[in-house]
Design an enzyme around this catalytic site. Structure first.
Site, PDB file in Angstrom:
ATOM      1  N   GLY A  19      47.028  23.547 -28.558  1.00  0.00           N
ATOM      2  CA  GLY A  19      47.985  23.542 -27.435  1.00  0.00           C
ATOM      3  C   GLY A  19      49.167  22.948 -28.068  1.00  0.00           C
ATOM      4  N   GLY A  21      53.313  21.187 -26.618  1.00  0.00           N
ATOM      5  CA  GLY A  21      53.919  20.506 -25.789  1.00  0.00           C
ATOM      6  C   GLY A  21      55.432  20.025 -26.002  1.00  0.00           C
ATOM      7  N   GLY A  22      56.112  19.352 -25.366  1.00  0.00           N
ATOM      8  CA  GLY A  22      57.772  18.934 -25.774  1.00  0.00           C
ATOM      9  C   GLY A  22      57.589  18.144 -26.834  1.00  0.00           C
ATOM     10  N   MET A  23      56.705  17.570 -27.164  1.00  0.00           N
ATOM     11  CA  MET A  23      56.540  16.565 -28.454  1.00  0.00           C
ATOM     12  C   MET A  23      56.016  17.101 -29.597  1.00  0.00           C
ATOM     13  SD  MET A  23      58.535  14.145 -27.934  1.00  0.00           S
ATOM     14  CE  MET A  23      58.133  13.495 -29.466  1.00  0.00           C
ATOM     15  N   VAL A  26      49.669  20.924 -31.357  1.00  0.00           N
ATOM     16  CA  VAL A  26      48.198  20.279 -31.664  1.00  0.00           C
ATOM     17  C   VAL A  26      47.239  21.325 -32.306  1.00  0.00           C
ATOM     18  CG1 VAL A  26      46.177  18.934 -30.842  1.00  0.00           C
ATOM     19  CG2 VAL A  26      48.778  18.646 -29.841  1.00  0.00           C
ATOM     20  N   LYS A  41      48.286  16.788 -34.918  1.00  0.00           N
ATOM     21  CA  LYS A  41      49.620  16.952 -34.066  1.00  0.00           C
ATOM     22  C   LYS A  41      50.789  17.025 -34.976  1.00  0.00           C
ATOM     23  CE  LYS A  41      52.257  15.149 -30.265  1.00  0.00           C
ATOM     24  NZ  LYS A  41      52.500  14.162 -28.885  1.00  0.00           N
ATOM     25  N   ASP A 133      54.161   7.806 -19.627  1.00  0.00           N
ATOM     26  CA  ASP A 133      53.899   9.224 -19.239  1.00  0.00           C
ATOM     27  C   ASP A 133      52.550   9.533 -18.863  1.00  0.00           C
ATOM     28  OD1 ASP A 133      54.883  11.854 -18.715  1.00  0.00           O
ATOM     29  OD2 ASP A 133      54.459  12.745 -20.844  1.00  0.00           O
TER      30      ASP A 133
END
Length: 892
Positions: A19, A21-23, A26, A41, A133
């Site tokens: 997947g 994400g914004g950071m 992965v 990651k 978060d």
């Protein structure tokens, strides 16, 4: 560009994407060295920026300080060809967000998963990490339990994002929830009010987010909804979520109470600890009274309400115990008798004391009808309480304040315990307390039918025996210092002549040599109903045992999962009887200590940190930084910046670290570490720059496998000329020694014990470098003395009725120490031609919590300001688990 399968990052081979994400992105990968699947990651090139790199590194630092079954584990950190990556535990399962897409969770899962998430969050908070978060997408549901993920927005406690960094944001569509990186930190639907307003955040901000997640788990709906970020933010700031009972009528009122305690707009009105929430969720799920009694933080109320709560508690508890006891009496020994589970909560305003050096875990009487344990009410010392399992009564025994580790006489008429450096006894029904023997720091005992008591009188050393009527204690067990530093927690076998005991080494030692004689375990064991009961990892196990031959047979079978364990004293919180009664405390109930500021009267003047696994501290010479030991199974050295509220971790290896001390210029922190897990060399003394830079510097290491040496309590002389330390190469400490830091560095003694049985325990060099205060048991009781430094000539007694942990005021005109009742005490010191003159000691105040693993408090140079560990008292708390007819559990 995404990584393709087969790409190598160090020893890791990319297999497939998981997947993004914004950071970061992965991937699933294979560790080619260990042949295991991992998750990697990476920070992609198009996201590379100073801010993104800082967040990526922050995540690595945050996860590296965390080790908990409910937090995704970090394996490695690396960088290759400009690509930064984290290597983490590969988790199989689904995210909580994916699960919630199917609808709300059953209540049983709400309680179980919620408690697991709260446990992980509590560990993060106690390690100084705020998630910021927390949301369903960052919680994975696996076969082994819930796991917290994605600490990319985490920060260390008390570090805040300035409001000037907040900018306008776009409005998200209804199809997804947006995390606005670099703007308001977090995900809007789960943000605390202070996050939205750009105010300071702390651990309680995570608790608000957790309440929103818990609400969604139970109802399938977001706690705060809206068509835009503005409307969602408005709801969080101004509105309350719809009552759970309107959506889920079967939900117990106590669950709504817990969630609303999380979602309070004012952080001070929220739950103050994620660990408390975990305890409440487990209490609700196990308590038969959860639908009629709200169990939560004590709220302001009238005396009538408190009386009503006490009466309700007493009636419900008595009913539960009487029903369980009746069934037990009617069916014990009968074929096919059922297993009965019940709960034993502490009374209102009372807290169990089951962990620490002065604790009292529960112990059943020989006939299984009574329970003895230690507990306390707010602002009071721990004392012995006896609970009847027939009537449910819970009574304190007078004269037992400060008691620890109680145990029963064979006939159940007396209780022995440790207090005020003595082994004592008291009638179980109440009465006069009498001394049996000296015991400076007891670690358990067993009372034999011939009226002999077997006990560990020190936290280091062998077992002793003494007649229960009193007399001289004699050594019973042979302690081989090359293998173990302590024998403790004896338990008798049925013949009353043989016993089991736990043996281990404080410096680690060889794992296969630590444990119960005949069995390698992690803490003490108990023989009962033909089985040896012991803890393995998180489970309470039972295995058939022949006490006549000392042999085990059959498989070890689990009796209970997630059983509480005190790693500091190697003791598991359980007790059982031949009559079929088992009582244990579930794990995850340990309360950390808050660090508070206090004045000379003990009045709280501020708070430094909350809910820490605290094991001692040391204040820097300028009073601006605090070196502190944090951790449970593995303890590390951290340095707190008291002005900024930030912290830096100094130690990262796999060993235990303790007893920090500052160099005179405040640039280095010295500490003790074990010499290695396989070589029993005792311990070694290291130092490291206080800012966390540079490498560990070995200052001193003594001993060899045939002659292990333990080093403790390092300190530098104020002029920087000497390194002072305590040394032990046998069962009795050798004394206090010094090593010049220049020249030949030849070690020489300063103070040594005055008798073979005496011990020197603590010490402190005066600020002017002329005197050494120390505590010793030369008189049979630990007292504080002064001698000259570095010659060790002369001796002047400071304490009159026992004392330990001496501290000097900056002008060398006062010594502060801890009395035997744990009160902070002062004695004025005046140098004279004949040595020193000492005033009569005066009590200043008594802290509510202390520790003997490290220094129990720190004091400023002017002697007016203290930093103390403080145990937050809670009128609720998870109950003990009561199992009737426990042997039947083994047949399931």
């Amino acid at each position: 560009m995404p990584l393709v399968p087969g790409t190598k990052l160090g020893p890791y081979e990319i297999q497939s994407p998981i997947g993004a994400g914004g950071m970061g992105e992965v991937y699933c990968a294979r560790d080619t060295r260990l042949d295991r699947t991992v998750a990697i990651k990476i920070l992609p090139e198009h996201l590379t920026s100073p801010e993104a790199e800082e967040r990526f590194e922050r995540e690595a630092r945050s996860i590296s300080s965390l080790n908990h079954p409910n937090i995704c584990q970090l394996y490695d950190v690396g960088q290759q060809d400009g690509t930064r990556y984290l290597v983490m535990e590969y988790l199989q399962g689904e995210s909580l967000a994916q699960r919630l897409a199917k609808g709300p969770l059953p209540l049983e899962q709400v309680f179980r998963i919620g408690a697991e998430v709260a446990d992980g969050l509590d560990r993060a908070h106690r390690s100084g990490v705020i998630h910021r978060d927390l949301k369903p997408g960052n919680i994975m549901l696996t076969k082994s339990g819930a796991k917290l993920l994605d600490f990319g927005l985490a920060k260390t406690a008390a570090v805040t994002a300035p409001a000037s960094t907040l900018t306008a944001t776009s409005v998200p569509t209804a199809a997804h929830k947006i995390t606005q990186a670099g703007v308001v930190i977090g995900t809007f639907q789960y943000m605390a009010p202070e996050q939205i307003e750009g105010r300071e955040t702390d651990t309680r901000s995570d608790i608000f987010s957790f309440g929103a997640v818990l609400y969604e788990m139970a109802t399938g709906k977001c706690a705060f909804e809206g068509k835009s970020q503005i409307s969602v933010a408005s709801a969080i700031l101004e509105k309350e979520p719809e009552p759970i009972a309107n959506i889920l009528p079967t939900a117990p009122p106590a669950l709504d109470h817990v969630i609303r305690g999380c979602l309070a707009k004012d952080p001070d009105a929220r739950w103050q600890s994620a660990g408390d929430i975990a305890r409440e969720l487990r209490w609700i799920s196990t308590s038969s009274a959860s639908t009629s009694q709200i169990s939560g933080k004590s709220q302001p109320g009238t005396a009538q309400r408190k009386l009503r709560d006490r009466l309700l508690w007493a009636s419900l508890l008595a009913l539960a115990i009487v029903l369980a006891a009746t069934l037990w009496l009617a069916t014990r020994g009968a074929p096919g008798a059922p297993v009965v589970h019940a709960a034993l909560p502490p009374p209102p305003d009372t807290t169990f004391d089951f962990e620490g050096d002065f604790a009292g875990p529960p112990v059943l009487s020989p006939d299984g009808s009574q329970l003895v344990l230690c507990a306390h009410i707010a602002n009071a010392r721990s004392a012995i309480y006896v609970q009847s399992l027939r009537s449910g009564t819970f009574a304190k025994l007078d004269g037992t304040d400060g008691a620890a580790f109680p145990f029963w006489s064979p006939d159940g008429k007396f209780i022995a315990f440790f207090a005020s450096a003595k082994l004592r006894k008291v009638p179980a029904s109440g009465g006069a307390v009498s001394d049996v023997s000296d015991a400076a720091n007891g670690r358990g005992g067993a009372w034999a039918p011939d009226n002999t008591i077997i006990f560990a009188r020190e936290f280091r050393g062998p077992l002793y025996k003494v007649n229960a009527s009193g007399g001289n204690a004699t050594v019973l067990s042979l302690l081989d210092e090359t293998l173990h530093s302590t024998h403790r927690w004896p338990t008798l076998l049925p013949d009353g002549k043989h016993f089991l005991f736990f043996a281990t080494s404080h410096s680690g030692g060889s794992a296969e040599r630590n444990g119960i004689y005949f069995l390698s375990t992690e803490s003490q064991a108990q023989f009962v109903a033909g089985h040896l009961l012991f803890r393995r990892q998180t489970q309470l196990m039972a295995q058939k045992f022949d006490p006549s031959s000392g042999t085990l047979s059959g498989d070890a079978l689990p009796l209970a999962d997630n059983v509480g364990n005190d790693t500091g004293t190697w003791r598991t919180t359980f007790t059982a009887s031949d009559s079929g009664i088992l009582i244990y405390q579930p794990a995850g109930t340990k309360q950390g200590l808050d660090l508070i500021r206090a004045d000379r009267k003990g009045n709280t003047t501020g708070k430094i940190a909350e809910n820490l696994p605290f094991y001692g501290s040391s204040l820097s010479p300028d009073g601006k930084h605090l070196a502190i030991i944090l951790g449970e199974q593995k303890r590390d050295v951290w340095v707190f910046d008291l002005a900024r509220g930030t912290r830096v971790r100094l130690t990262f290896d796999a060993f235990i670290h303790q007893m920090p001390s500052w160099s005179p210029d405040g640039k280095k922190v010295a500490y003790i570490t074990d010499a290695g897990s396989s070589a029993v060399f005792g311990s070694a003394l290291y130092a490291k720059p206080a800012n966390g830079s540079g490498q560990d510097e070995l200052l001193l290491k003594l001993g060899e496998p045939s002659n292990p040496v333990t080093l403790t309590w390092p300190q530098f002389s104020p002029d920087g000329k000497y390194l002072v330390f305590h040394k032990q190469s046998g069962p009795v400490p050798d004394g206090i020694f010094a090593m010049p830091l220049a020249g030949d560095k030849k070690i020489f003694p300063i103070v040594q014990p005055q008798s073979p049985t005496a011990r020197i325990i603590q010490s402190a060099i005066s600020p002017d470098g002329k005197w050494l205060a120390y505590s010793a048991t030369d008189s049979g009781r630990e007292e504080v003395y002064i001698t000259s430094f570095p010659s060790g000539s002369g001796r002047w007694q400071v304490s009159q009725n026992g004392g330990t942990f001496p501290f000097w005021r900056g002008d060398t005109k006062e010594i502060l120490f801890v009395a035997l009742d744990f009160s902070v005490t002062s004695a004025l010191i005046k140098a004279s031609s004949n040595g020193v003159e000492v005033s009569l000691p005066q009590t200043l105040f008594r802290p509510t919590a202390t520790t003997t693993v490290g220094k129990p408090y720190a004091v400023s140079a002017d002697g007016k300001r203290f930093i103390l560990p403080f145990l937050q008292h809670n009128s609720s708390g998870l109950p003990l688990s009561l199992v009737v007819n426990w042997p039947a559990e083994l047949k399931k």
